[in-house]
Scaffold this active site. Sequence first.
Site, PDB file in Angstrom:
ATOM      1  N   GLY A  35      30.197  52.138  34.787  1.00 11.77           N
ATOM      2  CA  GLY A  35      30.029  50.878  34.145  1.00 11.77           C
ATOM      3  C   GLY A  35      30.386  51.186  32.495  1.00 11.77           C
ATOM      4  CB  THR A  41      40.255  46.787  28.490  1.00 13.72           C
ATOM      5  OG1 THR A  41      39.094  46.137  28.217  1.00 13.72           O
ATOM      6  CG2 THR A  41      41.416  46.921  27.649  1.00 13.72           C
ATOM      7  CG  ASP A  63      31.373  43.419  37.233  1.00 15.06           C
ATOM      8  OD1 ASP A  63      30.243  43.215  37.637  1.00 15.06           O
ATOM      9  OD2 ASP A  63      31.759  44.508  36.347  1.00 15.06           O
ATOM     10  CB  CYS A 283      34.700  62.128  10.488  1.00 16.80           C
ATOM     11  SG  CYS A 283      33.534  61.335  11.871  1.00 16.80           S
TER      12      CYS A 283
END
Length: 340
Positions: A35, A41, A63, A283
Site C-alpha cells: 500500500g 498511478t 482495491d 539538504c
Amino acid sequence: MSSTALIHDDEALEPTLQSILDQKTLRWIFVGGKGGVGKTTTSCSLAIQLSKVRKSVLLISTDPAHNLSDAFGQKFGKEARLVDGFTNLSAMEIDPNGSIQDLLASGGEAQEDPLAGLGMGGMMQDLAFSIPGVDEAMSFAEVLKQVKSLSYEVIVFDTAPTGHTLRFLQFPTVLEKALAKLSQLSSQFGPMLNSILGSRGGLPGGQNLDDLMSKMESLRETISEVNTQFKNPDMTTFVCVCIAEFLSLYETERMIQELTSYGIDTHAIVVNQLLFPKKDNPCEQCNARRKMQKKYLEQIEELYEDFNVVRMPLLVEEVRGKEKLEKFSEMLVKPYVPPE
C-alpha cells in the site's frame, strides 16, 4: 529502441515497460504491491500507454479504496465507462466483497428472503459465507464473466495491497469447495428445499437450487478457463510496484516468490518515489534518504537482474488528472534522466 542507447551495460534489460507494450499477445496485466507505493498511478499510466498501441483497453480496480476515480478526476462504478479524453480506454471499479445475494439476484431488485419465517432465513448466504473467500471469488468470477463478453483487447488490473492481490489464484479451489458443498446440499435436501422455495416464491430472480448449481458451475468454468490464461506468459504478466525501502522490497520479494510458485509471469518492477538530489544539494535529509534508496536500488538490481527495473522520480506535486498521468506515463517507456 531509442532508449536503449541510455543504458551503458549492453546486457542490462531496458529500464522501461516498453516490452509490455510490444507484447501484443498480452490480455491480462496485473499491477500490484504494498500500500502507498503508487500502484494506481502506475496502472493508470500503463493503461494510457497501452491505449496508444492497442485497439481497446479496460482498467479495473479491485482495491476497495477505489482510487481510479480520484486519479482521473472522474467517477467510475461497476460498469465499464470510457475515460474522458480517450476513445479506447475504459475503466471500472468493482467491490471484491460484493454480496452473494446480489450475484444470485443477477442484477434484479432485492427480494424478500423466501426462507425467512421458516427459521432458515439467510441460509444460502450462511452456507456460502462458510467457505473462506467465496464471496470475493464469486464477485471476481462474475466480473471476469462480464469482461469475457466484452471485446477489450487487454485488461489492466489495479489490485488491492499485496496481502489481497493473489487471492484470485485461489479462486478455482474456493469455487470447487463451494460447488461441492452446494452439490451435497442439493442431493440431500434438494427436493424438500425446492418444494419450500417454490411455496415461498423461489430464490431471488425466481431461481431454484438447480439454477443456483448451474450458475456456480458456469462461474467455475469461467474461472478455470481464465486461470489457465493467467498461467500463460504470452497472455498474462504481473508488474510489481515498490519503493526503495526495506519493507517494500521485502513485500516485493515475497510477492514474486508467490507468483513464481503459481506459475504467473513477472518480469517488470517499477520503483517509485526516487530522489535525485544534485551533488551540491545542501539538504542533508534529501542526501541521507537518497543514500538509503541507493542501497536498496542496488539490492533490487542484484536480485532482479533479469527484470525490467523502471526508476521513477519523486515528484513535487500529485499525479492526478489526464495531463499529469500522461506526463508520468511517458517515464514508464522513456528512462527518466535526472537534471545535472
